[in-house]
Design a protein around this motif. Structure first.
Motif, short mmCIF file in Angstrom:
data_model
loop_
_atom_site.label_atom_id
_atom_site.label_comp_id
_atom_site.label_asym_id
_atom_site.label_seq_id
_atom_site.Cartn_x
_atom_site.Cartn_y
_atom_site.Cartn_z
N ALA A 192 0.84 -1.20 0.00
CA ALA A 192 0.00 0.00 0.00
C ALA A 192 0.88 1.25 0.00
CB ALA A 192 -0.92 -0.01 1.22
N ALA A 193 1.94 1.23 0.81
CA ALA A 193 2.85 2.37 0.87
C ALA A 193 3.46 2.65 -0.50
CB ALA A 193 3.95 2.10 1.90
N CYS A 194 3.89 1.57 -1.19
CA CYS A 194 4.50 1.73 -2.51
C CYS A 194 3.52 2.35 -3.49
CB CYS A 194 4.98 0.38 -3.04
SG CYS A 194 6.37 -0.26 -2.10
N VAL A 195 2.30 1.82 -3.49
CA VAL A 195 1.27 2.35 -4.40
C VAL A 195 1.03 3.82 -4.10
CG1 VAL A 195 -1.17 2.20 -5.05
CG2 VAL A 195 0.17 0.11 -4.72
N ALA A 196 0.91 4.16 -2.80
CA ALA A 196 0.66 5.53 -2.40
C ALA A 196 1.77 6.45 -2.89
CB ALA A 196 0.53 5.61 -0.88
N ILE A 197 3.01 5.98 -2.79
CA ILE A 197 4.15 6.81 -3.21
C ILE A 197 4.06 7.11 -4.70
CG2 ILE A 197 6.66 6.76 -3.57
CD1 ILE A 197 6.81 5.20 -0.90
N VAL A 198 3.74 6.07 -5.49
CA VAL A 198 3.63 6.26 -6.94
C VAL A 198 2.55 7.31 -7.23
CG1 VAL A 198 2.99 5.16 -9.11
CG2 VAL A 198 4.46 3.96 -7.47
N ARG A 202 3.10 11.04 -8.94
CA ARG A 202 2.41 11.44 -10.18
C ARG A 202 1.68 12.76 -10.00
NH1 ARG A 202 -0.66 6.50 -13.07
NH2 ARG A 202 1.18 5.50 -13.91
N TRP A 203 0.96 12.82 -8.86
CA TRP A 203 0.17 14.01 -8.58
C TRP A 203 1.10 15.22 -8.47
CZ3 TRP A 203 0.63 16.84 -4.00
CH2 TRP A 203 -0.27 17.91 -3.88
N ALA A 204 2.25 15.03 -7.75
CA ALA A 204 3.19 16.12 -7.53
C ALA A 204 3.75 16.61 -8.87
CB ALA A 204 4.32 15.65 -6.62
N ARG A 205 4.00 15.67 -9.78
CA ARG A 205 4.57 16.05 -11.05
C ARG A 205 3.57 16.86 -11.88
NH1 ARG A 205 6.55 11.70 -15.28
NH2 ARG A 205 6.64 13.15 -17.04
N LYS A 206 2.34 16.36 -11.85
CA LYS A 206 1.30 17.06 -12.60
C LYS A 206 1.14 18.48 -12.07
CE LYS A 206 -1.87 13.90 -14.79
NZ LYS A 206 -2.84 12.91 -14.44
N ARG A 207 1.14 18.60 -10.72
CA ARG A 207 0.95 19.91 -10.12
C ARG A 207 2.11 20.83 -10.49
NH1 ARG A 207 0.75 21.97 -3.97
NH2 ARG A 207 2.95 21.50 -4.17
N THR A 217 8.44 15.37 -2.52
CA THR A 217 8.08 13.95 -2.72
C THR A 217 8.97 12.97 -1.94
OG1 THR A 217 7.45 14.64 -4.93
CG2 THR A 217 7.43 12.27 -4.49
N PRO A 218 10.33 13.09 -2.02
CA PRO A 218 11.17 12.10 -1.34
C PRO A 218 10.86 11.98 0.15
CG PRO A 218 12.49 13.48 -2.76
CD PRO A 218 11.12 14.09 -2.73
N ALA A 219 10.70 13.13 0.81
CA ALA A 219 10.45 13.11 2.26
C ALA A 219 9.13 12.38 2.55
CB ALA A 219 10.40 14.52 2.81
N VAL A 220 8.11 12.71 1.75
CA VAL A 220 6.81 12.07 1.95
C VAL A 220 6.92 10.56 1.72
CG1 VAL A 220 4.45 11.90 1.07
CG2 VAL A 220 5.51 14.14 1.38
N ALA A 221 7.69 10.19 0.68
CA ALA A 221 7.84 8.77 0.37
C ALA A 221 8.45 8.01 1.54
CB ALA A 221 8.72 8.61 -0.88
N ILE A 222 9.53 8.57 2.10
CA ILE A 222 10.19 7.89 3.23
C ILE A 222 9.21 7.78 4.40
CG2 ILE A 222 12.03 8.10 4.96
CD1 ILE A 222 13.72 9.40 2.69
N GLY A 223 8.49 8.89 4.64
CA GLY A 223 7.51 8.89 5.72
C GLY A 223 6.50 7.77 5.55
N LEU A 224 5.96 7.65 4.32
CA LEU A 224 4.97 6.61 4.04
C LEU A 224 5.56 5.21 4.27
CD1 LEU A 224 3.13 7.87 0.83
CD2 LEU A 224 2.06 7.22 2.99
N LEU A 225 6.81 5.03 3.77
CA LEU A 225 7.45 3.72 3.87
C LEU A 225 7.66 3.31 5.32
CD1 LEU A 225 10.19 3.31 1.12
CD2 LEU A 225 8.21 1.87 1.57
N VAL A 226 7.94 4.28 6.17
CA VAL A 226 8.16 3.95 7.59
C VAL A 226 6.83 3.79 8.32
CG1 VAL A 226 9.12 4.77 9.77
CG2 VAL A 226 10.42 5.06 7.64
N ALA A 227 5.93 4.76 8.07
CA ALA A 227 4.70 4.83 8.88
C ALA A 227 3.76 3.64 8.65
CB ALA A 227 3.98 6.14 8.61
N LEU A 228 3.44 3.37 7.39
CA LEU A 228 2.42 2.34 7.12
C LEU A 228 2.84 0.94 7.61
CD1 LEU A 228 0.69 3.14 3.71
CD2 LEU A 228 -0.31 3.05 5.98
N PRO A 229 4.01 0.43 7.16
CA PRO A 229 4.40 -0.90 7.66
C PRO A 229 4.62 -0.90 9.17
CG PRO A 229 5.69 -0.29 5.75
CD PRO A 229 4.98 0.95 6.19
#
Lengths: 394, 342
Positions: A192-198, A202-207, A217-229
């Motif tokens: 789920a974390a991986c999907v969320a990061i993708v 995408r959203w960040a790029r579009k914006r 994005t990188p900070a959010v990705a790390i946060g998601l990877l740590v928090a969810l699992p």
């Protein structure tokens, strides 16, 4: 009437018709090639039969009866030669995959370092490239295997880290995870974390493309990877228990072992190929006109942004084609494994199996087709990527 | 047409296997006589069996079988050229015609004899597989080797016997395989593996190559039957007979007391009918083999009888000091037995 009579002779002579002539010669060529191939095949067959040498692919179902040092799938000595083939193939793919991954990483870093304005850094990169690309890969494999890894201590005198990791002449022993109760929930959370990061990326790029606003994005990705699992582990309990290697009898038992043959081969292939990739990267970057850098600088971009957003995307177009041949070289060079006893396809299948069955033509034919297939797959993949990043004319 | 066919096949085999080929147009004997020497496949360095001495001359009992064939054929034991081969290369080299015969401590098994287009011409050494370990491990029996890392040469019967032995005794092991036997020895010395397994004769040979031979012992267990002997291509009976009877002549010579020292004298003066037949004083036994009349004289004179060959290379006159054991003559408690020449 007279005009048709004059044209007809020219039409009737088929030999003078370039289209027809071309067709005839092509058919002749195909027949000759197929004929020669067929003749050779028949001949080999009849001669093998005459000399009493077994032929055919039936041996793949016979019991192998020998042990294998490293197998990624379950294997016992009662399995078939067919399974030995699969194990050899997987071992080859493993070392090629590791090699390609690390060589790309190191190659890009060194290639960029070589163009660094820092004198020491660029000279060091040059020295690295000149040393590693000018020594034959077989010698480098020997160097790592016989000179470096053979100097490691015996199992009883292993280097020890955190009471769980051991390094000795037999390899690097690591704790290996064993799935426990909470494993399924943990795995789902990770996914789920991986999907969320993708999605976020995408959203960040579009914006960014729409509004020019940057998103961390990188900070959010790390946060998601740590928090969810992490949350999943808290809720569902420990996802894994660890099997820690321990010295029992002659060797370490339990955990995961990275054999020195694999390490030596990966190191040698990585460092050798990385030197070539570094040169590809350098030439790719230098192929981007300096005006691009100046233009980006005058827009006020920072050096790392210039590199990442302006230079590299353009340089990749020059880098990818030669990079493909480096990947192919690496995959093919992995067959040097036989020299140090790493059980790859050549050493295991075209070596041991060939010798145990005596069916040289079949085993060599299979092995050659497999390398061809691996190389063609890499080519196809890289060509697809090359097309994707190619310049789109607007 | 046939020779064109054969040549083409060899070309295909060569193209496929990346080997170079000495022409094999037709039966081996004619080809050998025409080129004037025997091309013999030997081991790539095994004291006592085939190895290059300090003068660069190949020596050993496997080498001597090749020299014996040359002596029988040309009356000159030096008309041999040697191709050192690894265990993995040996059968393809013979099948493709790169060598005329293989004399390379090769175990006679049914699958090799029947499925690979090869014929074993006899047994020049009865062997069995054993284990070599460091004395530091304190192991007294092969039964204590559970969990050990074992060095083996790839593509040998040794590899298969090892598996069978550990399976039968419910033990586990880690196989460490190399192409060359030298590499297995180096790996044992470096500690990559705990134990080296091979034919016992080889273990004795490899032990003296170690820096400190006394730190290593050969365990008492012998876990297999390993009859080692020269191999030729199947379907060439003439050549097969020559190789086979060269070996038999050496064994018969020992049995009859014919040695390299007394052979010429015996050929002239012996009254023993067996000796007279073998050495060509009576009958035309060489002719049937398509060999010169004095073929056996030349073998014994230039190479020696089986006993001389054994003692010189692996027995009491060598560094290896291996007992005759199974390789004694049949009438002295061993297995070496040759059919009579008559």
């Amino acid at each position: 009437m007279q005009t048709t009579a004059r044209v007809q002779p020219a039409r009737s002579s088929l030999l003078r018709d370039p289209k027809f002539r071309g067709l005839v010669f092509q058919i002749l060529a195909v027949f000759t090639v197929v004929g020669i191939g067929w003749y050779l095949f028949q001949n080999t067959q009849s001669n093998l039969a005459q000399r009493g040498i077994t032929s055919g692919f039936g041996f793949l179902n016979n019991t192998a009866g020998f042990g294998i040092l490293q197998s990624l799938i379950d294997y016992t000595e009662t399995d078939t030669y067919g399974r030995v083939f699969v194990i050899g193939l997987l071992n080859t793919l493993l070392v090629s995959g590791l090699g390609i991954f690390f060589a790309t990483l190191i190659g890009f870093v060194i290639g960029i370092a070589r163009l660094s304005p820092n004198w020491l850094l660029s000279r060091l990169a040059t020295v690295y490239i000149e040393i590693f690309r000018n020594i034959p890969p077989l010698l480098q494999i020997f160097f790592w295997y016989f000179a470096v890894l053979r100097a490691m201590p015996a199992p009883r005198a292993s280097y020890e880290f955190f009471d769980a990791i051991y390094l000795n002449i037999r390899g690097l022993y690591l704790p290996s995870p064993i799935p426990a109760d909470g494993f399924n929930v943990f795995a789902i959370a990770l996914l789920a974390a991986c999907v969320a990061i993708v999605l976020v990326a995408r959203w960040a790029r579009k914006r960014r493309e729409a509004t020019g606003q940057l998103f961390p994005t990188p900070a959010v990705a790390i946060g998601l990877l740590v928090a969810l699992p992490g949350l999943a582990a808290l809720v569902a309990g420990n996802p894994v228990t660890w099997s820690v290697p321990e010295l029992r009898g002659f060797n370490f038992v339990g955990g995961l072992v990275v054999i020195p043959e694999l390490v030596a081969l990966t190191l040698a292939l990585t460092l050798y190929t990385a030197a070539f990739i570094a040169e590809n990267v350098r030439s790719g970057i230098q192929a981007v006109s300096h005006g691009q850098t100046e233009a980006a600088r005058s827009l006020g971009l920072r050096p790392r942004h210039i590199l990442r957003l302006v230079i590299i995307p353009q340089a990749l177009r020059v880098i990818i084609p030669p990079l493909t041949s480096q990947y192919l070289n690496l995959a093919k060079n992995s067959s040097l494994a036989a020299a140090i006893g790493y059980p790859d396809l050549v050493s295991l299948f075209a070596g041991t199996v060939l010798n145990q069955t005596g069916q040289a033509i079949e085993t060599i034919a299979i092995t050659m087709s497999v390398y061809l297939a691996i190389s063609l797959s890499i080519s196809l993949l890289m060509n697809w990527y090359n097309k994707r990043i190619a310049l789109v004319e607007r | 047409m046939k020779s064109v066919k054969t040549t083409l096949t060899s070309m295909v085999a060569v193209a496929t296997l990346g080997l170079s080929v000495q022409a094999v147009a037709g039966p081996t004997l004619d080809a050998v006589v025409k080129k004037g020497f025997v091309q013999c496949g030997i081991s790539d360095g095994l004291p006592g069996f085939s190895y290059a001495d300090d003068k660069g001359q190949f020596r050993g009992i496997d080498v001597d079988v090749c020299r014996g064939v040359a002596a029988a054929l040309f009356g000159d034991a030096t008309k041999v050229r040697f191709s050192p081969l690894t265990a993995k290369e040996r059968f393809t080299a013979l099948q493709s015609g790169e060598v005329d015969m293989l004399s390379r401590n090769t175990t006679w098994t049914s699958s090799r004899d029947s499925g690979m287009g090869l014929n074993f011409a006899g047994v020049n050494y009865y062997d069995g597989q054993g284990f070599l370990v460091s004395t530091k491990l304190g192991v007294k029996s092969a039964k204590e080797l559970d969990g050990a890392a074992v060095c083996i040469q790839a593509g040998t019967t040794t590899e298969l016997n090892l598996t069978d032995y550990f399976r039968a005794n419910g033990m586990k092991y880690t196989p460490i395989t190399y192409d060359k036997s030298d590499e297995t020895v180096k790996a044992l010395e470096a500690g990559r593996c705990d134990v080296l397994t091979s034919d016992q004769s080889q273990l004795y040979a490899q032990r003296i190559k170690l820096a400190n031979p006394n730190d290593y012992v050969v365990l008492p267990e012998v876990i297999s039957k390993e009859p080692l002997g020269p191999v030729v291509r199947q379907g060439d009976d003439e050549w097969f007979n020559i190789v086979r009877w060269t070996l038999f002549a050496m064994v018969n010579a020992e049995e009859l007391g014919v040695t390299s020292a007394n052979v010429e004298d015996m050929a002239k003066n012996s009254q023993n009918p067996d000796v007279r037949r073998m050495l060509g004083a009576e009958g035309e036994y060489g002719k049937d083999l398509r060999l010169p009349k004095d073929w056996a004289v030349q073998i014994v004179k230039q190479v020696g009888n089986y006993g001389e060959m054994f003692e010189r290379n692996v027995g009491k006159n060598s560094e290896l000091k291996i007992e005759r054991g199974l390789n004694a003559l049949w009438n002295q408690g061993g297995l070496q037995y040759a059919p009579p020449i008559r």
